[in-house]
Design a protein around this motif. Structure first.
Motif, PDB file in Angstrom:
ATOM      1  N   SER A 132       0.712  -1.209   0.386  1.00 24.91           N
ATOM      2  CA  SER A 132      -0.150  -0.146  -0.348  1.00 24.91           C
ATOM      3  C   SER A 132       0.921   1.286   0.213  1.00 24.91           C
ATOM      4  N   GLN A 133       1.611   1.153   0.723  1.00 24.11           N
ATOM      5  CA  GLN A 133       2.764   2.982   0.658  1.00 24.11           C
ATOM      6  C   GLN A 133       4.089   2.597  -0.948  1.00 24.11           C
ATOM      7  N   LYS A 134       2.759   1.740  -2.193  1.00 24.87           N
ATOM      8  CA  LYS A 134       3.949   1.955  -2.782  1.00 24.87           C
ATOM      9  C   LYS A 134       3.371   1.926  -4.169  1.00 24.87           C
ATOM     10  N   THR A 135       1.556   2.052  -4.196  1.00 28.00           N
ATOM     11  CA  THR A 135       1.240   1.871  -4.887  1.00 28.00           C
ATOM     12  C   THR A 135       0.063   3.100  -4.938  1.00 28.00           C
ATOM     13  N   LEU A 136      -0.147   3.186  -7.036  1.00 28.03           N
ATOM     14  CA  LEU A 136      -1.220   3.727  -6.655  1.00 28.03           C
ATOM     15  C   LEU A 136      -2.620   3.226  -7.311  1.00 28.03           C
ATOM     16  N   TYR A 137      -3.608   3.864  -6.646  1.00 31.19           N
ATOM     17  CA  TYR A 137      -5.476   3.341  -7.926  1.00 31.19           C
ATOM     18  C   TYR A 137      -5.903   4.588  -8.835  1.00 31.19           C
ATOM     19  N   VAL A 138      -5.557   3.233 -10.345  1.00 29.79           N
ATOM     20  CA  VAL A 138      -6.402   4.002 -11.179  1.00 29.79           C
ATOM     21  C   VAL A 138      -8.149   3.790 -11.786  1.00 29.79           C
ATOM     22  N   THR A 139      -8.757   4.764 -12.014  1.00 31.08           N
ATOM     23  CA  THR A 139      -9.812   4.426 -12.632  1.00 31.08           C
ATOM     24  C   THR A 139     -10.029   5.124 -13.739  1.00 31.08           C
ATOM     25  N   GLY A 140     -10.567   4.098 -14.308  1.00 29.10           N
ATOM     26  CA  GLY A 140     -11.416   4.606 -16.142  1.00 29.10           C
ATOM     27  C   GLY A 140     -10.747   3.752 -16.800  1.00 29.10           C
ATOM     28  N   VAL A 141      -9.400   3.185 -16.603  1.00 28.99           N
ATOM     29  CA  VAL A 141      -8.450   2.506 -17.697  1.00 28.99           C
ATOM     30  C   VAL A 141      -9.280   1.623 -18.523  1.00 28.99           C
ATOM     31  N   THR A 142      -9.709   2.063 -19.871  1.00 26.28           N
ATOM     32  CA  THR A 142     -10.569   1.110 -20.591  1.00 26.28           C
ATOM     33  C   THR A 142      -9.049   0.001 -21.279  1.00 26.28           C
ATOM     34  N   ALA A 143      -9.604  -1.217 -21.803  1.00 27.99           N
ATOM     35  CA  ALA A 143      -8.641  -1.966 -22.332  1.00 27.99           C
ATOM     36  C   ALA A 143      -8.480  -1.700 -23.037  1.00 27.99           C
ATOM     37  N   SER A 144      -8.159  -0.587 -24.054  1.00 30.20           N
ATOM     38  CA  SER A 144      -8.062   0.015 -25.504  1.00 30.20           C
ATOM     39  C   SER A 144      -6.224   0.718 -25.118  1.00 30.20           C
ATOM     40  N   HIS A 145      -6.113   0.443 -23.813  1.00 34.19           N
ATOM     41  CA  HIS A 145      -5.046   1.415 -23.663  1.00 34.19           C
ATOM     42  C   HIS A 145      -4.239   0.278 -22.872  1.00 34.19           C
ATOM     43  N   SER A 146      -3.149   0.287 -24.054  1.00 33.19           N
ATOM     44  CA  SER A 146      -2.133  -0.458 -23.080  1.00 33.19           C
ATOM     45  C   SER A 146      -1.249  -0.187 -22.485  1.00 33.19           C
TER      46      SER A 146
ATOM     47  N   ILE B 204     -10.580  10.787 -22.729  1.00 26.22           N
ATOM     48  CA  ILE B 204     -10.502  10.089 -22.044  1.00 26.22           C
ATOM     49  C   ILE B 204     -10.579  11.017 -20.251  1.00 26.22           C
ATOM     50  N   LYS B 205     -10.968  10.325 -19.886  1.00 28.82           N
ATOM     51  CA  LYS B 205     -11.011  11.151 -18.122  1.00 28.82           C
ATOM     52  C   LYS B 205     -10.285   9.327 -17.368  1.00 28.82           C
ATOM     53  N   TRP B 206      -9.433   9.464 -16.294  1.00 30.92           N
ATOM     54  CA  TRP B 206      -8.925   8.942 -15.481  1.00 30.92           C
ATOM     55  C   TRP B 206      -9.372   9.444 -14.538  1.00 30.92           C
ATOM     56  N   TYR B 207      -8.974   8.989 -13.381  1.00 29.27           N
ATOM     57  CA  TYR B 207      -8.690   8.585 -11.348  1.00 29.27           C
ATOM     58  C   TYR B 207      -8.227   8.396 -11.272  1.00 29.27           C
ATOM     59  N   SER B 208      -7.089   9.533 -10.149  1.00 28.22           N
ATOM     60  CA  SER B 208      -6.160   8.875  -9.829  1.00 28.22           C
ATOM     61  C   SER B 208      -6.348   9.210  -7.659  1.00 28.22           C
ATOM     62  N   LYS B 209      -5.780   7.942  -7.086  1.00 26.88           N
ATOM     63  CA  LYS B 209      -5.764   7.977  -5.862  1.00 26.88           C
ATOM     64  C   LYS B 209      -4.626   7.235  -4.827  1.00 26.88           C
ATOM     65  N   THR B 210      -4.104   7.462  -4.153  1.00 25.78           N
ATOM     66  CA  THR B 210      -3.106   7.031  -3.529  1.00 25.78           C
ATOM     67  C   THR B 210      -4.252   5.649  -2.474  1.00 25.78           C
ATOM     68  N   ILE B 211      -3.174   4.919  -2.303  1.00 28.90           N
ATOM     69  CA  ILE B 211      -3.418   3.921  -1.332  1.00 28.90           C
ATOM     70  C   ILE B 211      -3.907   4.713   0.000  1.00 28.90           C
ATOM     71  N   ARG B 212      -2.998   5.549   0.178  1.00 32.80           N
ATOM     72  CA  ARG B 212      -3.222   6.489   1.854  1.00 32.80           C
ATOM     73  C   ARG B 212      -4.783   6.780   1.835  1.00 32.80           C
ATOM     74  N   ASP B 213      -5.562   8.075   0.273  1.00 30.44           N
ATOM     75  CA  ASP B 213      -5.971   8.209   0.170  1.00 30.44           C
ATOM     76  C   ASP B 213      -7.103   7.283   0.986  1.00 30.44           C
ATOM     77  N   ILE B 214      -7.050   6.474   0.218  1.00 29.83           N
ATOM     78  CA  ILE B 214      -8.529   5.682   0.213  1.00 29.83           C
ATOM     79  C   ILE B 214      -8.579   4.946   1.448  1.00 29.83           C
ATOM     80  N   THR B 215      -7.682   4.475   1.855  1.00 27.69           N
ATOM     81  CA  THR B 215      -7.645   4.023   3.331  1.00 27.69           C
ATOM     82  C   THR B 215      -8.075   5.100   4.262  1.00 27.69           C
ATOM     83  N   GLN B 216      -7.639   5.751   4.102  1.00 27.24           N
ATOM     84  CA  GLN B 216      -8.595   6.891   5.003  1.00 27.24           C
ATOM     85  C   GLN B 216      -9.966   7.247   4.760  1.00 27.24           C
TER      86      GLN B 216
END
Length: 459
Positions: free
Chosen positions: A11-25, A85-97
């Motif tokens: 969790s200290q080294k991971t970034l959480y991203v949503t909105g990534v489609t299969a077309s993105h490599s 295209i819009k992506w949304y990113s958060k750190t695992i720390r923010d999500i945990t809080q």
């Protein structure tokens, strides 16, 4: 976060991203988020009901990549493609809080629901007990004298009705001001796990040269004789070499430390260079004024002509040879490869205590000479052993006989600083002195007898 457990992500080294489609490599993802640091792994989470689509875990090799991310850049990320295209990113720390905050809110709601079911009287009693428990020792709660809580049977029965009850609370703007301040638990707005992350971040990014930045170099002025509290140039130069070898310090800090350690006339030597000069330029200027100027060959000749002085211990003589040979090598008067060999040969040549050389078998060790620390320890050990033996001889035989016995029989030189006692005269010398005193006494008696008749018959 359960995703970290499912995919073995830190969790200290991971970034959480949503909105990534299969077309993105993976390369497209790396191009966007690779600026933060080196990415070790990209995990695409399968879509699930009631969850955002295109969930992706970006795992970095180092925690520093997460710490370097500017919080203002998190959130919505718009890709410049057609259509956008819009992506949304958060750190695992923010999500945990956020999850912790939601869980705390749900827990408080459940407690409020329970208190609401217990009626008006139960709510007031619970609230009052909580206020009494949370107040600090300096504050006291004083209920208003003009307001009382009626807990009769009629009020309890009225709570069963569906009419909404609006109790007066200390948090209400219409609450009485006589109620003291309420203590809020620090763990609510400053959780322990957040404190741990902040402390680790501060310790990890704290400069390692903080202690060295405050270290002070000993003072040097160059005056002769050297004043008390100052060091010679060789000692000062050694401290400066340690300062210059520290790559974590800036040149401006090194110059400041050097200038702070100098007094006149040494400070006058580098005054013309100014504070903008490099540390090496200051040291070079001082070397030309106070450094060793003797030629290496001349120093080596002096080294070969060094002998043990009167009253000098062998260990002190070895230390003197070591210092002189170090200067010789610094002026390229001899090779550093033969340091131990040259030191041992000159010690054997210049030391007068042959019994010490024989007992340590130094002549046989010329081909494989011991290093300086080992040889010095052997000399000091042997000196201590001989000194202890000489003390026992003095107690048993006396100071004079012990010293004579040590010189004649054991060939053991004495390095005592105090002089020996004055030798006691022998019997023959005592007899001679008595004979002289007797003769002088007789002569005085004769002269007295001759002068006595003249005194009695003056005519």
């Amino acid at each position: 976060m359960d995703l970290c457990e499912r995919f073995a992500a830190d969790s200290q080294k991971t970034l959480y991203v949503t909105g990534v489609t299969a077309s993105h490599s993976d390369n497209d993802i790396s191009d966007v988020f690779g600026a933060n640091g080196k990415i070790s792994k990209i995990v695409r989470v399968p879509n699930e009901p009631h969850q955002p689509e295109g969930r992706t875990l970006i795992m970095y090799e180092s925690e520093q990549a997460i710490l370097k991310i500017d919080p203002s850049t998190l959130g919505e990320i718009v890709l410049t493609v057609d259509p956008p295209i819009k992506w949304y990113s958060k750190t695992i720390r923010d999500i945990t809080q956020e999850e912790i905050g939601k869980e705390m809110a749900r827990r408080y709601l459940r407690e409020l629901e329970f208190m609401g079911d217990s009626g008006k009287a139960g709510f007031f009693s619970f609230l009052q007990s909580e206020l009494h428990a949370s107040l600090t020792p300096q504050t006291e709660i004083h209920p208003p004298t003009n307001q009382t809580v009626n807990t009769t049977t009629d009020d309890v029965q009225n709570t069963k009705s569906t009419e909404a009850v609006e109790p007066t609370s200390v948090f209400s703007p219409h609450s009485d001001t006589s109620v003291g301040s309420v203590h809020v638990d620090e763990n609510l707005y400053n959780p322990p796990h957040i404190q741990k992350v902040v402390v680790e971040h501060i310790i990890r990014n704290e400069p390692t040269h903080a202690p060295l930045a405050h270290a002070k170099i000993r003072t040097f002025s160059g005056r002769l004789p050297r004043p008390n509290g100052e060091v010679d140039y060789e000692t000062w130069r050694t401290q400066v070499d340690l300062l210059l070898s520290d790559s974590s310090l800036t040149d401006s800090l090194k110059v400041r430390k050097i200038l702070e350690s100098l007094l006149s006339p040494a400070s006058e030597v580098v005054k013309s260079l100014g504070v903008t000069a490099s540390p090496s330029a200051l040291v070079t200027q001082l070397d030309s004024a106070f450094g060793v100027v003797e030629d290496g060959e001349e120093l080596f000749t002096t080294f070969l002509g060094s002998n043990q002085n009167s009253g000098e211990k062998p260990s002190a003589f070895l230390n003197r040879l070591h210092s002189l040979l170090t200067k010789v090598i610094s002026r390229v008067g001899a090779s550093a490869v033969n340091f131990n060999e040259l030191l041992l040969k000159q010690f054997i040549r210049g030391c007068w205590d042959q019994s010490l050389i024989i007992s340590l078998q130094l002549e046989a060790r010329k081909d494989l000479p011991p290093p300086f620390p080992e040889l010095l320890l052997q000399l000091r050990t042997e000196e201590d052993r001989r000194s202890a033996k000489l003390d026992r001889m003095k107690k048993h035989l006396g100071a004079t006989k012990a010293a004579a016995h040590a010189h004649s029989v054991l060939s053991m030189p004495s390095f005592d600083q105090t002089p020996l006692a004055t030798p006691i005269p022998t019997d023959s010398e005592t007899v001679k002195l008595e004979q002289k005193v007797t003769e002088l006494t007789k002569q005085v008696e004769r002269l007295t007898q001759r002068a006595l008749p003249q005194t009695l018959n003056p005519n």
